[in-house]
Scaffold this motif. Structure first.
Motif, PDB file in Angstrom:
ATOM      1  N   ARG A 185      44.876  36.869  35.021  1.00 39.28           N
ATOM      2  CA  ARG A 185      43.475  37.105  35.334  1.00 39.28           C
ATOM      3  C   ARG A 185      43.283  37.701  36.720  1.00 39.28           C
ATOM      4  NH1 ARG A 185      41.631  37.998  30.531  1.00 39.28           N
ATOM      5  NH2 ARG A 185      42.059  36.315  29.092  1.00 39.28           N
ATOM      6  N   MET A 186      42.449  37.072  37.561  1.00 41.35           N
ATOM      7  CA  MET A 186      42.031  37.685  38.820  1.00 41.35           C
ATOM      8  C   MET A 186      43.127  37.761  39.883  1.00 41.35           C
ATOM      9  SD  MET A 186      38.897  38.786  38.784  1.00 41.35           S
ATOM     10  CE  MET A 186      37.299  38.569  38.013  1.00 41.35           C
ATOM     11  N   LEU A 217      37.589  46.115  36.773  1.00 39.87           N
ATOM     12  CA  LEU A 217      37.154  44.841  36.217  1.00 39.87           C
ATOM     13  C   LEU A 217      36.769  45.024  34.751  1.00 39.87           C
ATOM     14  CD1 LEU A 217      36.328  41.842  36.691  1.00 39.87           C
ATOM     15  CD2 LEU A 217      34.041  42.696  37.256  1.00 39.87           C
ATOM     16  N   ALA A 218      37.322  44.177  33.879  1.00 38.14           N
ATOM     17  CA  ALA A 218      36.991  44.215  32.461  1.00 38.14           C
ATOM     18  C   ALA A 218      36.092  43.032  32.120  1.00 38.14           C
ATOM     19  CB  ALA A 218      38.263  44.171  31.612  1.00 38.14           C
ATOM     20  N   THR A 219      34.984  43.317  31.435  1.00 37.80           N
ATOM     21  CA  THR A 219      34.056  42.268  31.037  1.00 37.80           C
ATOM     22  C   THR A 219      33.551  42.585  29.634  1.00 37.80           C
ATOM     23  OG1 THR A 219      32.075  41.023  31.724  1.00 37.80           O
ATOM     24  CG2 THR A 219      32.014  43.408  32.000  1.00 37.80           C
ATOM     25  N   GLY A 220      32.739  41.699  29.066  1.00 35.96           N
ATOM     26  CA  GLY A 220      32.226  42.005  27.743  1.00 35.96           C
ATOM     27  C   GLY A 220      31.643  40.823  27.017  1.00 35.96           C
ATOM     28  N   ILE A 234      34.009  40.366  44.827  1.00 37.19           N
ATOM     29  CA  ILE A 234      35.037  41.387  45.050  1.00 37.19           C
ATOM     30  C   ILE A 234      34.674  42.274  46.238  1.00 37.19           C
ATOM     31  CG2 ILE A 234      36.126  43.443  44.041  1.00 37.19           C
ATOM     32  CD1 ILE A 234      35.738  42.120  41.291  1.00 37.19           C
ATOM     33  N   SER A 235      33.369  42.472  46.451  1.00 31.17           N
ATOM     34  CA  SER A 235      32.890  43.385  47.495  1.00 31.17           C
ATOM     35  C   SER A 235      32.602  42.698  48.827  1.00 31.17           C
ATOM     36  CB  SER A 235      31.615  44.094  47.001  1.00 31.17           C
ATOM     37  OG  SER A 235      31.856  44.790  45.798  1.00 31.17           O
ATOM     38  N   THR A 276      40.112  36.530  45.487  1.00 29.38           N
ATOM     39  CA  THR A 276      40.739  35.760  44.412  1.00 29.38           C
ATOM     40  C   THR A 276      40.900  34.287  44.774  1.00 29.38           C
ATOM     41  OG1 THR A 276      43.020  36.192  45.152  1.00 29.38           O
ATOM     42  CG2 THR A 276      42.015  37.805  43.665  1.00 29.38           C
ATOM     43  N   LYS A 277      40.655  33.941  46.033  1.00 31.06           N
ATOM     44  CA  LYS A 277      40.758  32.544  46.461  1.00 31.06           C
ATOM     45  C   LYS A 277      39.472  31.757  46.187  1.00 31.06           C
ATOM     46  CE  LYS A 277      44.898  33.058  48.152  1.00 31.06           C
ATOM     47  NZ  LYS A 277      46.057  32.421  47.463  1.00 31.06           N
TER      48      LYS A 277
END
Length: 204
Positions: free
Chosen positions: A14-15, A28-31, A52-53, A137-138
């Motif tokens: 994952r991340m 980034l994959a989502t859905g 992420i930003s 990611t932390k």
């Protein structure tokens, strides 16, 4: 071997593989597998994109040693690091009397949980706490605790910033729900300010 590009499948862990210490950029994959409610899906995906930003910290903040990926440190006004001898943010209840001995700019080398962020929010006075982490990611936090911390004036910065270049969506859930792909891509792109693609539609 001259290998110009390496693609890493995030499904492996994952991340974590999106850390800028591992990869130079991420998609980034989502859905619909996450949520069949398009509004909820957009809201949660935007939250992940916000993490992420997160902005990078001051370039003058340089870790003093290789062990900065562990424990909690304080960074004073001269950008000097002080090891607070707190093994983990997960143990803050046991060591909370040590947390602000050297100032209100705190670096956490490991995982930051909801519980730790909520504790910082309760200690927040006039936006004086700045939390610095290795990379996004932390963070294992909810939108509610994140927004509460920001509303109290808290700030979160990263040592290493991730480069998010695009988002992909899969409008079909494993349970058979199908979201409007065009609406999802358009609305999500407007929210995050990045290109959003349905890869299957690109193939066709």
């Amino acid at each position: 071997l001259d290998i110009p590009l390496t693609l890493v499948d995030g499904a492996l862990s994952r991340m974590s593989l999106a850390s800028p210490t591992v990869t130079e950029a991420m998609i980034l994959a989502t859905g619909a597998a996450y949520s069949a409610n398009i509004n909820q899906l957009i809201k949660q995906t935007k939250f992940i994109c916000d993490l992420i930003s997160l902005p990078p910290c001051n370039k003058n903040i340089v870790p003093p040693c290789q062990d900065f990926d562990k424990g909690i440190w304080a960074i004073d006004e001269d950008n000097e690091w002080h090891n607070l001898n707190i093994p983990s943010a997960l143990m803050i209840e046991k060591f909370k009397d040590k947390l602000f001995l050297k100032g209100r700019r705190i670096y956490v080398g490991g995982v930051v949980s909801d519980k730790f962020l909520q504790y910082l929010t309760l200690q927040q006075q006039e936006g004086e706490i700045k939390l610095i982490i290795r990379d996004f990611t932390k963070l294992f936090i909810t939108p509610q605790s994140y927004l509460s911390f920001l509303k109290k004036g808290g700030k979160i910065e990263v040592l290493y910033k991730t480069h998010l270049i695009a988002v992909t969506v899969n409008p079909i859930s494993p349970h058979g729900y199908v979201l409007d792909s065009n609406e999802l891509c358009k609305r999500l792109s407007e929210q995050i300010g990045l290109p959003v693609f349905n890869v299957k539609e690109l193939e066709s």
